[in-house]
Design a protein around this motif. Structure first.
Motif, PDB file in Angstrom:
ATOM      1  N   SER A  23      10.004 121.760  85.794  1.00  0.00           N
ATOM      2  CA  SER A  23       8.871 121.953  86.699  1.00  0.00           C
ATOM      3  C   SER A  23       8.109 120.634  86.769  1.00  0.00           C
ATOM      4  O   SER A  23       7.434 120.239  85.823  1.00  0.00           O
ATOM      5  CB  SER A  23       7.955 123.075  86.190  1.00  0.00           C
ATOM      6  N   CYS A  24       8.268 119.977  87.892  1.00  0.00           N
ATOM      7  CA  CYS A  24       7.746 118.608  87.989  1.00  0.00           C
ATOM      8  C   CYS A  24       6.780 118.473  89.166  1.00  0.00           C
ATOM      9  O   CYS A  24       7.171 118.620  90.322  1.00  0.00           O
ATOM     10  CB  CYS A  24       8.927 117.646  88.153  1.00  0.00           C
ATOM     11  N   TRP A  25       5.509 118.256  88.832  1.00  0.00           N
ATOM     12  CA  TRP A  25       4.509 117.990  89.867  1.00  0.00           C
ATOM     13  C   TRP A  25       4.047 116.542  89.729  1.00  0.00           C
ATOM     14  O   TRP A  25       3.973 116.013  88.611  1.00  0.00           O
ATOM     15  CB  TRP A  25       3.269 118.888  89.694  1.00  0.00           C
ATOM     16  N   VAL A  26       3.720 115.942  90.861  1.00  0.00           N
ATOM     17  CA  VAL A  26       3.098 114.614  90.797  1.00  0.00           C
ATOM     18  C   VAL A  26       1.892 114.586  91.734  1.00  0.00           C
ATOM     19  O   VAL A  26       1.818 115.371  92.692  1.00  0.00           O
ATOM     20  CB  VAL A  26       4.064 113.470  91.214  1.00  0.00           C
ATOM     21  N   ILE A  27       0.972 113.687  91.435  1.00  0.00           N
ATOM     22  CA  ILE A  27      -0.207 113.518  92.299  1.00  0.00           C
ATOM     23  C   ILE A  27      -0.025 112.226  93.098  1.00  0.00           C
ATOM     24  O   ILE A  27       0.339 111.190  92.536  1.00  0.00           O
ATOM     25  CB  ILE A  27      -1.502 113.412  91.460  1.00  0.00           C
ATOM     26  N   VAL A  28      -0.233 112.326  94.406  1.00  0.00           N
ATOM     27  CA  VAL A  28      -0.233 111.126  95.246  1.00  0.00           C
ATOM     28  C   VAL A  28      -1.472 111.195  96.138  1.00  0.00           C
ATOM     29  O   VAL A  28      -1.672 112.190  96.843  1.00  0.00           O
ATOM     30  CB  VAL A  28       1.048 111.028  96.114  1.00  0.00           C
ATOM     31  N   LYS A  47      14.643 109.383  87.467  1.00  0.00           N
ATOM     32  CA  LYS A  47      13.935 108.859  86.293  1.00  0.00           C
ATOM     33  C   LYS A  47      12.543 108.361  86.632  1.00  0.00           C
ATOM     34  O   LYS A  47      11.579 108.621  85.917  1.00  0.00           O
ATOM     35  CB  LYS A  47      14.745 107.711  85.677  1.00  0.00           C
ATOM     36  N   ILE A  48      12.473 107.654  87.762  1.00  0.00           N
ATOM     37  CA  ILE A  48      11.188 107.057  88.117  1.00  0.00           C
ATOM     38  C   ILE A  48      10.142 108.143  88.363  1.00  0.00           C
ATOM     39  O   ILE A  48       8.986 108.015  87.966  1.00  0.00           O
ATOM     40  CB  ILE A  48      11.338 106.093  89.327  1.00  0.00           C
ATOM     41  N   ILE A  49      10.543 109.251  88.975  1.00  0.00           N
ATOM     42  CA  ILE A  49       9.567 110.323  89.226  1.00  0.00           C
ATOM     43  C   ILE A  49       9.209 111.007  87.911  1.00  0.00           C
ATOM     44  O   ILE A  49       8.042 111.282  87.635  1.00  0.00           O
ATOM     45  CB  ILE A  49      10.096 111.359  90.241  1.00  0.00           C
ATOM     46  N   LEU A  50      10.230 111.237  87.079  1.00  0.00           N
ATOM     47  CA  LEU A  50       9.961 111.935  85.813  1.00  0.00           C
ATOM     48  C   LEU A  50       8.978 111.155  84.933  1.00  0.00           C
ATOM     49  O   LEU A  50       8.219 111.729  84.161  1.00  0.00           O
ATOM     50  CB  LEU A  50      11.271 112.197  85.064  1.00  0.00           C
ATOM     51  N   LYS A  51       8.992 109.842  85.091  1.00  0.00           N
ATOM     52  CA  LYS A  51       8.043 109.027  84.328  1.00  0.00           C
ATOM     53  C   LYS A  51       6.599 109.427  84.669  1.00  0.00           C
ATOM     54  O   LYS A  51       5.686 109.266  83.873  1.00  0.00           O
ATOM     55  CB  LYS A  51       8.296 107.555  84.683  1.00  0.00           C
ATOM     56  N   TYR A  52       6.416 109.934  85.883  1.00  0.00           N
ATOM     57  CA  TYR A  52       5.062 110.307  86.319  1.00  0.00           C
ATOM     58  C   TYR A  52       4.875 111.820  86.404  1.00  0.00           C
ATOM     59  O   TYR A  52       3.890 112.288  86.976  1.00  0.00           O
ATOM     60  CB  TYR A  52       4.760 109.660  87.681  1.00  0.00           C
ATOM     61  N   ALA A  53       5.818 112.588  85.855  1.00  0.00           N
ATOM     62  CA  ALA A  53       5.721 114.049  85.944  1.00  0.00           C
ATOM     63  C   ALA A  53       4.398 114.524  85.355  1.00  0.00           C
ATOM     64  O   ALA A  53       4.021 114.135  84.249  1.00  0.00           O
ATOM     65  CB  ALA A  53       6.894 114.684  85.199  1.00  0.00           C
ATOM     66  N   GLY A  54       3.666 115.332  86.114  1.00  0.00           N
ATOM     67  CA  GLY A  54       2.382 115.855  85.650  1.00  0.00           C
ATOM     68  C   GLY A  54       1.246 114.857  85.780  1.00  0.00           C
ATOM     69  O   GLY A  54       0.122 115.125  85.351  1.00  0.00           O
ATOM     70  N   LYS A  55       1.541 113.688  86.381  1.00  0.00           N
ATOM     71  CA  LYS A  55       0.514 112.626  86.407  1.00  0.00           C
ATOM     72  C   LYS A  55       0.286 112.097  87.826  1.00  0.00           C
ATOM     73  O   LYS A  55       0.968 112.483  88.767  1.00  0.00           O
ATOM     74  CB  LYS A  55       0.978 111.455  85.537  1.00  0.00           C
ATOM     75  N   ASP A  56      -0.638 111.140  87.891  1.00  0.00           N
ATOM     76  CA  ASP A  56      -0.929 110.476  89.157  1.00  0.00           C
ATOM     77  C   ASP A  56       0.080 109.342  89.375  1.00  0.00           C
ATOM     78  O   ASP A  56       0.119 108.385  88.600  1.00  0.00           O
ATOM     79  CB  ASP A  56      -2.355 109.910  89.113  1.00  0.00           C
TER      80      ASP A  56
END
Ligand code: HEM
Ligand SMILES: Cc1cc2nc3c(=O)[nH]c(=O)nc-3n(C[C@H](O)[C@H](O)[C@H](O)COP(=O)(O)O)c2cc1C
Length: 507
Positions: A23-28, A47-56
């Motif tokens: 479950s991967c959300w990101v803030i943009v 990988k690049i998105i997972l680095k920011y999973a749950g974050k901005d």
């Protein structure tokens, strides 16, 4: 989980719970997106998105995605709504030692007034830019021989100055494909402006306006095309650089939109049927997303090619001379080919009745050991003169020759004009000035070139652009190949050497 039209803002804690590939959300830009299902499809890899999973992820996302990316690629049901940003935990940047070092460099960077030439901006940018951004801007193809040769080639041309010519008044103004300009250089197209500055290409637009300089808008800009055109002021002139899409309907739309919005020239990039391998960029990218040993995300996308590879996969390698009439049929803008690298192709371009060419090797980012623009110019012009093709015979269609690559001093510009170029494009120096000092930096870089050029013209005894001619330069050094010349320490000291692979730390 998805939520449509939420009545209240999401909290940072709520978003932070969705921090895995399950479950991967990101803030943009203050809004949350559920990218769980999109992960395997992401052209930039998981990988690049997972680095920011749950974050901005805004800071990473912004420079490399055009503004309409989320609307275009992510289903509306995955747009989760606004986040109360005051509740989002700020990442402590200083925990990354490299970032800490960079912040220190930013604090202690030289005052803008300490930059006396274009290479000075490069020296500052190298220290204050993010590693990945620096790698993308500064890299060249393979061994970076062509990238360095672009600059070095100018040193093999020497002046033959005239004296006692009454050089009290110097006029640098001229025209380029019909546009009056204050000095014969333009800001050439360079992709991904937001890597260097949060506002992106519009910073270049503003400085270009102040100095009455033309800006070439890149297809792969970080700002949208319309944002860059909207930033135009008064009668400021912009051209469009075009990467031709495999889907010609898209290309037609881009070209006709640019013309409708007032662009005054179409520069079709012809030296990039495939993007060159830029190893500095690849290496920085690789370490940024973690080594393959750490890859537990099942990411099969090859992300090792560095920034821009993925975003340029649409470029059509089948583009050929046969396509030129089609371009003529869809636009009335002057058409120029950007990236011509030999005399024979200049002759073909004249036959094809395009309005001109840019002798360029893409800043040494494409084919390594391709010749520099200035060297090709020196080879082409005598041939055109001998054939009566230059200066243009009365009644002949317009054909203007530009060069770019390695222009760092106004003496470089003067040499190109002497040999027969209408103008020159300048790429990296303005990116570096923008990255280090914003609009003021770009403005200063342009002013420095104007000051240098006025002095250079005086000292070689030319009062106007029209008075620059081949008789004022000695190009024998070009024919002699790589003769020994004094080393250019400014540029050598700032040159960032290619590096070997990193060794693993001892076990
Ligand atoms: C949230 C939804 C996202 C969408 C819809 C999206 C979409 C895309 C698309 C379409 C491309 C290819 C561009 C093109 O071919 O024109 C791309 C590339 C890329 N994206 Fe995303 N992206 C998203 C999120 C992210 C995030 C959060 C990050 C990083 C934090 C990211 C990093 C990248 C990278 C690194 C590339 C490849 C460009 C390169 O090689 O440098 N993306 N993305
Ligand atoms: C970071 C960067 C991005 C570039 N992006 C593009 C591009 O998208 N399209 C293009 O035709 N040329 C592109 N170029 C090539 C430039 O238009 C130009 O040919 C080159 O930068 C000139 O060399 P210089 O940087 O030494 O002045 C890029 C160059 C750089 C350095």
């Amino acid at each position: 989980m998805t939520r449509n039209a939420p009545s209240k803002k999401l909290s940072g804690a709520e978003v932070a719970m969705h921090n895995s590939k399950d479950s991967c959300w990101v803030i943009v830009h203050g809004k949350a997106y559920d990218v769980t299902e999109f992960l395997p499809e992401h052209p930039g890899g998981q990988k690049i998105i997972l680095k920011y999973a749950g974050k901005d992820a805004t800071e990473e996302f912004d420079p490399i995605h055009p503004p309409d990316t989320l609307e275009k690629y992510l289903d509306g049901s995955k747009h989760l709504g606004e986040v109360d940003m005051s509740t989002v935990e700020r990442e402590e940047k200083a925990t990354d030692p490299e970032e800490g070092e960079r912040q220190k460099m930013i604090q202690s960077k030289p005052d803008l007034e300490q930059c006396f030439n274009l290479t000075d901006f490069e020296a500052v940018a190298r220290r204050v830019m993010k590693k990945t951004a620096w790698a993308y801007y500064s890299s060249g193809a393979d061994d970076e021989i062509t990238m360095r040769e672009n600059h070095a080639a100018f040193h093999r041309i020497w002046f033959r100055p005239r004296i006692l010519r009454n050089v009290e008044h110097i006029d640098l103004s001229t025209t380029m494909i019909g546009t009056p300009v204050s000095i014969p250089f333009y800001v050439t197209a360079t992709a991904l402006g937001k890597l260097g500055h949060p506002e992106g290409e519009v910073v270049l637009t503003r400085a270009a306006h102040t100095h009455q300089v033309v800006q070439m808008i890149p297809t792969l800009a970080s700002c949208s095309f319309d944002e860059i055109v909207d930033a135009r002021q008064g009668d400021q002139v912009q051209w469009l650089q075009l990467y031709v899409n495999k889907n010609r309907a898209i290309t037609k739309k881009i070209v006709q939109h640019a013309e409708a919005r007032g662009c005054k020239g179409l520069f079709i990039t012809v030296d990039a049927p495939q993007l060159g391998r830029r190893e500095k960029d690849m290496r920085s990218k690789f370490s940024d997303v973690g080594s393959s040993v750490q890859n537990s995300s099942g990411d099969n996308v090859d992300r090792s090619q560095g920034a821009a590879r993925a975003i340029s996969s649409f470029i059509d390698p089948a583009l050929s001379w046969d396509d030129i009439p089609w371009f003529r049929s869809i636009t009335k803008m002057p058409i120029l080919l950007k990236g011509v690298q030999r005399k024979e192709d200049v002759l073909k371009a004249i036959e094809a009745e395009v309005d001109g060419v840019v002798l360029s090797n893409h800043g040494g980012r494409q084919l390594d050991t391709a010749p520099s623009g200035i060297e090709v110019l020196a080879e082409v012009m005598p041939e055109l003169r001998a054939r009566g093709l230059y200066p243009r015979p009365p009644g002949a269609p317009r054909f203007e020759i530009f060069i770019d690559g390695g222009v760092r001093r106004a003496t470089d510009i003067i040499k190109a004009i002497c040999l027969g170029a209408t103008g020159v494009g300048i790429g990296r120096p303005f990116l570096y000035a923008m990255s280090a000092y914003g609009e003021a930096g770009v403005g200063r870089a342009m002013q420095l070139l104007k000051d240098e050029m006025e002095m250079g013209m005086r000292l070689i005894g030319a009062r106007s652009i029209a008075e620059l001619n081949p008789e004022l330069v000695d190009t024998r050094g070009l024919a002699a190949g790589h003769t020994s010349i004094p080393r250019d320490m400014l540029s050598e000291n700032v040159y960032d050497s290619l590096r070997q692979p990193l060794w693993k730390s001892k076990l």
